[in-house]
Design a protein around this motif. Structure first.
Motif, PDB file in Angstrom:
ATOM      1  N   HIS A  72       0.841  -1.208   0.000  1.00  0.00           N
ATOM      2  CA  HIS A  72       0.000   0.000   0.000  1.00  0.00           C
ATOM      3  C   HIS A  72       0.872   1.253   0.000  1.00  0.00           C
ATOM      4  CE1 HIS A  72      -3.603  -2.449   1.228  1.00  0.00           C
ATOM      5  NE2 HIS A  72      -4.180  -1.552   0.452  1.00  0.00           N
ATOM      6  N   GLY A  73       1.987   1.199   0.712  1.00  0.00           N
ATOM      7  CA  GLY A  73       2.908   2.322   0.694  1.00  0.00           C
ATOM      8  C   GLY A  73       3.481   2.556  -0.689  1.00  0.00           C
ATOM      9  N   GLU A  74       3.803   1.487  -1.391  1.00  0.00           N
ATOM     10  CA  GLU A  74       4.304   1.602  -2.758  1.00  0.00           C
ATOM     11  C   GLU A  74       3.227   2.149  -3.693  1.00  0.00           C
ATOM     12  OE1 GLU A  74       6.825   1.689  -5.849  1.00  0.00           O
ATOM     13  OE2 GLU A  74       7.362   1.217  -3.771  1.00  0.00           O
ATOM     14  N   LEU A  75       2.006   1.685  -3.508  1.00  0.00           N
ATOM     15  CA  LEU A  75       0.908   2.146  -4.353  1.00  0.00           C
ATOM     16  C   LEU A  75       0.617   3.629  -4.131  1.00  0.00           C
ATOM     17  CD1 LEU A  75      -1.434   1.627  -6.331  1.00  0.00           C
ATOM     18  CD2 LEU A  75      -2.816   0.907  -4.351  1.00  0.00           C
ATOM     19  N   GLN A  76       0.601   4.062  -2.856  1.00  0.00           N
ATOM     20  CA  GLN A  76       0.285   5.461  -2.574  1.00  0.00           C
ATOM     21  C   GLN A  76       1.287   6.414  -3.198  1.00  0.00           C
ATOM     22  OE1 GLN A  76      -2.654   7.094  -0.317  1.00  0.00           O
ATOM     23  NE2 GLN A  76      -1.953   7.877  -2.265  1.00  0.00           N
ATOM     24  N   LYS A  77       2.532   5.961  -3.381  1.00  0.00           N
ATOM     25  CA  LYS A  77       3.528   6.785  -4.056  1.00  0.00           C
ATOM     26  C   LYS A  77       3.167   7.048  -5.509  1.00  0.00           C
ATOM     27  CE  LYS A  77       7.529   4.950  -1.485  1.00  0.00           C
ATOM     28  NZ  LYS A  77       8.774   4.162  -1.654  1.00  0.00           N
ATOM     29  N   GLN A  78       2.415   6.139  -6.106  1.00  0.00           N
ATOM     30  CA  GLN A  78       2.209   6.171  -7.543  1.00  0.00           C
ATOM     31  C   GLN A  78       0.826   6.656  -7.957  1.00  0.00           C
ATOM     32  OE1 GLN A  78       3.943   2.885  -9.853  1.00  0.00           O
ATOM     33  NE2 GLN A  78       4.551   1.934  -7.920  1.00  0.00           N
ATOM     34  N   ILE A  79      -0.068   6.862  -7.010  1.00  0.00           N
ATOM     35  CA  ILE A  79      -1.402   7.356  -7.355  1.00  0.00           C
ATOM     36  C   ILE A  79      -1.706   8.609  -6.545  1.00  0.00           C
ATOM     37  CG2 ILE A  79      -2.248   5.037  -7.941  1.00  0.00           C
ATOM     38  CD1 ILE A  79      -3.776   5.011  -5.287  1.00  0.00           C
ATOM     39  N   LYS A  80      -2.572   9.458  -7.119  1.00  0.00           N
ATOM     40  CA  LYS A  80      -2.981  10.684  -6.438  1.00  0.00           C
ATOM     41  C   LYS A  80      -4.148  10.444  -5.485  1.00  0.00           C
ATOM     42  CE  LYS A  80      -1.550  13.603 -10.331  1.00  0.00           C
ATOM     43  NZ  LYS A  80      -2.021  14.560 -11.379  1.00  0.00           N
ATOM     44  N   THR A  81      -4.990   9.485  -5.831  1.00  0.00           N
ATOM     45  CA  THR A  81      -6.153   9.188  -4.996  1.00  0.00           C
ATOM     46  C   THR A  81      -5.704   8.754  -3.604  1.00  0.00           C
ATOM     47  OG1 THR A  81      -7.400   8.442  -6.945  1.00  0.00           O
ATOM     48  CG2 THR A  81      -8.235   7.792  -4.790  1.00  0.00           C
ATOM     49  N   PRO A  82      -6.234   9.363  -2.549  1.00  0.00           N
ATOM     50  CA  PRO A  82      -5.859   8.939  -1.191  1.00  0.00           C
ATOM     51  C   PRO A  82      -6.261   7.494  -0.922  1.00  0.00           C
ATOM     52  CG  PRO A  82      -6.943  11.086  -1.159  1.00  0.00           C
ATOM     53  CD  PRO A  82      -7.131  10.539  -2.532  1.00  0.00           C
ATOM     54  N   ILE A  83      -5.351   6.730  -0.361  1.00  0.00           N
ATOM     55  CA  ILE A  83      -5.666   5.373   0.060  1.00  0.00           C
ATOM     56  C   ILE A  83      -6.223   5.409   1.476  1.00  0.00           C
ATOM     57  CG2 ILE A  83      -4.662   3.141   0.738  1.00  0.00           C
ATOM     58  CD1 ILE A  83      -2.747   3.384  -1.593  1.00  0.00           C
TER      59      ILE A  83
END
Length: 214
Positions: A72-83
């Protein structure tokens, strides 16, 4: 929206994600909208998850596995939408790790899932310290349980609308019902607003015993 709801949540999964969200967004450009994936995706779906940035979501809830805080940390780096993490947060320690890894910007805090009100209050305070917004989710509680969830949701850092159960479908044994009106639920007074419905209590009682105290 006509009933006063403050946001709309759509459950998504592979094959049921971009298109329905785009339809809602095109017809309701201003509605507060979030998507809940319930761990349906992996980092292999990164291109699709990036595409969700175009739908202008409030957040995407639990896109990856419940135990994938690192991913999830890796994904949040790559998307603008808040996780928003939900199932990943079982304790204060899970929260600390998620914040340390920048795995989310929002947490769905359910007192029944994290072990009760004391742990939930600690998680709320830690999130507030690190500017992580929280909202309160329900877990199909009866009216008494909904009261405690509702009380928790009145804390300062609950900055997103709560997802509380409106218990008009539960044949509860108490007289108070947690019901929404125009998108709002008033916090009751536990001592004065709750009473036992004696008829329903007798109806659902399967065993009784009288004890004499000496």
């Amino acid at each position: 929206m006509e009933q006063g709801y403050k946001r709309i949540k759509l459950k998504i999964k592979p094959g049921w994600d971009i298109k329905p969200l785009e339809i809602i967004r095109n017809n309701f450009p201003d509605v507060p909208l979030l998507a809940d994936a319930n761990s349906a995706y992996t980092l292999q779906d990164i291109d699709l998850l990036k595409a969700l940035d175009n739908v202008n979501l409030m957040m995407i809830e639990q896109p990856l596995g419940w135990d994938d805080i690192i991913d999830h940390g890796e994904l949040q780096k790559q998307i603008k939408t808040p996780i928003c993490l939900d199932e990943s947060i079982l304790s204060l320690e899970d929260t600390r790790k998620a914040i340390k890894l920048n795995a989310c910007k929002i947490i769905n805090l359910k007192p029944g899932r994290v072990g009760g009100l004391t742990e939930a209050k600690k998680i709320h305070d830690l999130c507030q310290k690190h500017n992580i917004g929280v909202w309160c989710g329900g877990m199909l509680e009866c009216s008494i349980g909904a009261f405690f969830t509702l009380s928790l949701a009145t804390l300062d850092n609950f900055i997103y609308p709560a997802a509380l159960n409106t218990n008009d479908y539960i044949d509860d044994i108490v007289t108070y019902k947690c019901l929404a009106e125009n998108g709002k639920v008033n916090a009751p007074n536990f001592l004065s607003d709750f009473g036992v419905n004696e008829d329903k209590l007798r109806h659902y009682t399967i065993l009784s015993k009288t004890m004499t105290m000496r």
